[in-house]
Design a protein around this motif. Structure first.
Motif, PDB file in Angstrom:
ATOM      1  N   LEU A 231      33.786  46.516  42.009  1.00  0.00           N
ATOM      2  CA  LEU A 231      35.076  46.030  42.508  1.00  0.00           C
ATOM      3  C   LEU A 231      35.745  47.062  43.409  1.00  0.00           C
TER       4      LEU A 231
ATOM      5  N   ARG B 284      41.570  39.463  38.483  1.00  0.00           N
ATOM      6  CA  ARG B 284      41.239  39.924  39.838  1.00  0.00           C
ATOM      7  C   ARG B 284      40.165  39.080  40.501  1.00  0.00           C
ATOM      8  N   VAL B 285      39.528  38.178  39.724  1.00  0.00           N
ATOM      9  CA  VAL B 285      38.354  37.477  40.239  1.00  0.00           C
ATOM     10  C   VAL B 285      38.341  36.016  39.814  1.00  0.00           C
TER      11      VAL B 285
ATOM     12  N   LYS C 162      35.823  38.263  44.301  1.00  0.00           N
ATOM     13  CA  LYS C 162      37.015  39.101  44.225  1.00  0.00           C
ATOM     14  C   LYS C 162      38.157  38.422  44.964  1.00  0.00           C
TER      15      LYS C 162
END
Length: 210
Positions: free
Chosen positions: A144, A190-191, A207
């Motif tokens: 990430l 976040r995803v 992402k």
């Protein structure tokens, strides 16, 4: 003909070079079943064609089959960096990569991707995680950190031969780590994510934009 044979008969054929690599992997390595193979290899190439990444990071080269498959889908000056932590694989894997039709698109590195990949100073569009299952969460966080917004992570073996739902199975460290990874990713804000029940499980992760 079983269902898998039917599928393989109705998708793009496996290139002869990759078939020979698949066969050599089974003949000359201890864990031949770890190699991606025809179906997953064609899927990885298709995903690269769809995403059109400029930079790909692979964590866990093994015999090079998946790296070559993904590199086949690269366009322009796209490039793939692949890390293998097990230096005992180098003598087998390096010649197969360097003699492949896409050798100029692949950089093969022996080392720990968690510490070494960020030192490349690159931003990646696609990361394929297929290394040590016990460090999947650490690898995910590293991925990430070097992945562009709206980039993709592919995590292999996330169903772990069904052991993730088999509560009668005496869970080893690898199984427990895969379960922790799956549970963490499932609620990571976040995803976005989806698991494909392909072979041993393949999680596709996007992402979010920043």
């Amino acid at each position: 003909m079983n269902l898998e044979d039917y599928i393989l008969a109705h998708i793009d054929p496996e290139p002869d070079y990759l078939y020979r690599l698949w066969r050599a992997t089974h003949l000359h390595t201890i864990h031949g079943r770890m190699v991606s193979g025809h179906l997953q290899g064609r899927l990885l190439k298709m995903l690269v064609l769809m995403i059109q990444p400029q930079h790909i990071l692979e964590v866990g080269t093994f015999s090079g089959y998946s790296a070559i498959s993904m590199a086949e889908g690269l366009a322009g000056d796209g490039h793939l960096w692949t890390f293998e932590i097990n230096d005992e694989m180098e003598d087998f894997t390096r010649p197969w990569i360097e003699n492949s039709p896409v050798a100029d698109r692949i950089t093969f590195i022996i080392g720990d991707a968690i510490s070494e990949a960020p030192r490349l100073g690159l931003t990646f569009d696609l990361v394929f995680i297929d290394g040590d299952k016990r460090t999947y969460l650490e690898t995910y966080e590293m991925a990430l950190s070097v992945l562009r917004p709206c980039g993709y992570i592919l995590a292999d073996n996330t169903l772990w031969d069904g052991h993730v739902i088999d509560h009668t199975y005496d869970h080893d460290h690898q199984t427990a780590a895969i379960e922790r990874f799956n549970d963490f990713v499932a609620t990571d804000p976040r995803v976005s994510r989806v698991i494909l029940p392909l072979r041993d499980g393949l999680t596709l992760i996007r992402k979010n934009s920043e």
